[in-house]
Design a protein around this motif. Sequence first.
Motif, PDB file in Angstrom:
ATOM      1  N   GLY A 149       0.838  -1.199   0.000  1.00 33.18           N
ATOM      2  CA  GLY A 149       0.000   0.000   0.000  1.00 33.18           C
ATOM      3  C   GLY A 149       0.869   1.244   0.000  1.00 33.18           C
ATOM      4  N   GLU A 150       0.311   2.346   0.462  1.00 30.04           N
ATOM      5  CA  GLU A 150       1.033   3.622   0.418  1.00 30.04           C
ATOM      6  C   GLU A 150       2.308   3.599   1.249  1.00 30.04           C
ATOM      7  N   SER A 151       2.304   2.822   2.320  1.00 34.35           N
ATOM      8  CA  SER A 151       3.464   2.806   3.219  1.00 34.35           C
ATOM      9  C   SER A 151       4.472   1.711   2.876  1.00 34.35           C
ATOM     10  N   TYR A 152       4.291   1.028   1.755  1.00 37.07           N
ATOM     11  CA  TYR A 152       5.098  -0.147   1.405  1.00 37.07           C
ATOM     12  C   TYR A 152       6.600   0.119   1.533  1.00 37.07           C
ATOM     13  N   LEU A 153       7.235  -0.650   2.377  1.00 35.01           N
ATOM     14  CA  LEU A 153       8.653  -0.475   2.673  1.00 35.01           C
ATOM     15  C   LEU A 153       9.533  -0.709   1.452  1.00 35.01           C
ATOM     16  N   ILE A 156      12.496   1.871  -6.983  1.00 33.44           N
ATOM     17  CA  ILE A 156      12.343   3.045  -7.854  1.00 33.44           C
ATOM     18  C   ILE A 156      13.390   4.131  -7.635  1.00 33.44           C
ATOM     19  N   GLU A 157      14.192   4.043  -6.574  1.00 36.02           N
ATOM     20  CA  GLU A 157      15.185   5.082  -6.282  1.00 36.02           C
ATOM     21  C   GLU A 157      16.603   4.539  -6.459  1.00 36.02           C
ATOM     22  N   LYS A 158      17.483   5.382  -6.964  1.00 34.82           N
ATOM     23  CA  LYS A 158      18.890   5.004  -7.053  1.00 34.82           C
ATOM     24  C   LYS A 158      19.522   4.923  -5.668  1.00 34.82           C
ATOM     25  N   ASN A 159      19.098   5.813  -4.774  1.00 32.91           N
ATOM     26  CA  ASN A 159      19.540   5.765  -3.383  1.00 32.91           C
ATOM     27  C   ASN A 159      18.302   5.753  -2.493  1.00 32.91           C
ATOM     28  N   PRO A 160      17.814   4.565  -2.131  1.00 28.78           N
ATOM     29  CA  PRO A 160      16.548   4.477  -1.387  1.00 28.78           C
ATOM     30  C   PRO A 160      16.601   5.112  -0.008  1.00 28.78           C
ATOM     31  N   TRP A 161      17.799   5.231   0.568  1.00 30.56           N
ATOM     32  CA  TRP A 161      17.905   5.689   1.950  1.00 30.56           C
ATOM     33  C   TRP A 161      17.501   7.152   2.121  1.00 30.56           C
ATOM     34  N   ILE A 162      17.639   7.943   1.079  1.00 30.73           N
ATOM     35  CA  ILE A 162      17.267   9.361   1.184  1.00 30.73           C
ATOM     36  C   ILE A 162      15.776   9.495   1.472  1.00 30.73           C
ATOM     37  N   LEU A 173      10.370   6.706   7.397  1.00 33.53           N
ATOM     38  CA  LEU A 173      10.400   5.818   8.562  1.00 33.53           C
ATOM     39  C   LEU A 173      10.662   6.589   9.837  1.00 33.53           C
ATOM     40  N   SER A 174      10.300   5.971  10.949  1.00 37.13           N
ATOM     41  CA  SER A 174      10.727   6.541  12.226  1.00 37.13           C
ATOM     42  C   SER A 174      12.251   6.472  12.307  1.00 37.13           C
ATOM     43  N   GLN A 175      12.837   7.337  13.107  1.00 38.34           N
ATOM     44  CA  GLN A 175      14.298   7.362  13.204  1.00 38.34           C
ATOM     45  C   GLN A 175      14.839   6.008  13.672  1.00 38.34           C
ATOM     46  N   ILE A 197      17.366   3.619  11.339  1.00 37.13           N
ATOM     47  CA  ILE A 197      18.703   3.221  11.796  1.00 37.13           C
ATOM     48  C   ILE A 197      18.816   1.701  11.849  1.00 37.13           C
ATOM     49  N   ASN A 198      17.794   1.054  12.392  1.00 39.01           N
ATOM     50  CA  ASN A 198      17.828  -0.405  12.486  1.00 39.01           C
ATOM     51  C   ASN A 198      17.837  -1.059  11.110  1.00 39.01           C
ATOM     52  N   LEU A 199      17.082  -0.476  10.192  1.00 40.23           N
ATOM     53  CA  LEU A 199      17.038  -1.022   8.837  1.00 40.23           C
ATOM     54  C   LEU A 199      18.403  -0.922   8.161  1.00 40.23           C
ATOM     55  N   LYS A 200      19.056   0.200   8.286  1.00 38.13           N
ATOM     56  CA  LYS A 200      20.391   0.356   7.697  1.00 38.13           C
ATOM     57  C   LYS A 200      21.370  -0.646   8.302  1.00 38.13           C
TER      58      LYS A 200
END
Length: 300
Positions: A63-67, A73-79, A85-87, A91-94
């Motif tokens: 849905g709209e929040s799909y992780l 779709i992004e070259k750098n998804p982290w931006i 995401l919550s902070q 951080i945990n995801l990275k």
Amino acid sequence: MKFEFIISKWANFYFFIQNLSEWHFSNRKNYNILWREELGQFSPEEENSLKEFKEIHLRYPFGESYLGRQFFIEKNPWIILEQKLSQEDFINLKNIFSLLEKKFNLLWNKEEPLLLQWQKKLSDKINEPHLVKSIVDILNIIFNTSPSEFKININLLFSSPVQTGGGASIDNKSISLEISRYPLNDANHAMGIIWHETIHLCFEKQYFLPLLYKKYLNDFDTINLIKESAISSLFPNGVLGRKFLNSKNITLNAKIPKNYVKTEELIKLINIYIKKNKPLDNEYIEKVYFSISELKGILK
């Protein structure tokens, strides 16, 4: 309509982790068995990171929040993910990706050359203008849609040698196709999966889904049963798969049992509408439900 094939390391990295985490019923168990056999034992820290990833992903489902969207779709998804995401989750995801990077790279080095082969194979075959027009003309009639001038991005992903699959949950112009280790000589089946997902993406939403929602309101199991029955009756192994892609597989969908007694009944029913140049209607919906209601909750 034109298909463009994309090979993204980020998309495959995300697919690798999310599949191993088994956060969703659609995750491919046999991929995980294959990868674990090839990559060797995961450390306790790596196993815990997959459990943590599952917990995070369940907070950002489809849905709209799909992780997963930004990884496709992004070259750098982290931006973008840092904003979404919550902070703590960010951080945990990275940290999870960093911890599993070494294992992913071992697999990526094997898979990337296979994906490149598939990219060339499919690009050469699926965009043949006469084939595309012939299929789109039929789909526009039976799904009661206007002519489709879309460019569809096909994100090529890891697979096993014996299973492939697809999805249309990224955005309104992208499909995923799990294909890397699937036999190259079975390109027509891969094309059938692409067309199946293209129907979900571009053809079902304007007329057919509203018809189902009007009839069955919030009975999502019934809605999913009928829409998957209809689309599987077309591609990859249904009427249009047989007509245009020479499909020989008698199983319409992986969740429909082999040699299911109603398979040919579904094929004949939708073929009537194709031959009459007639949109799928309430009569079609009722006949499908009457025929295969025992698959409700299974086929989705």
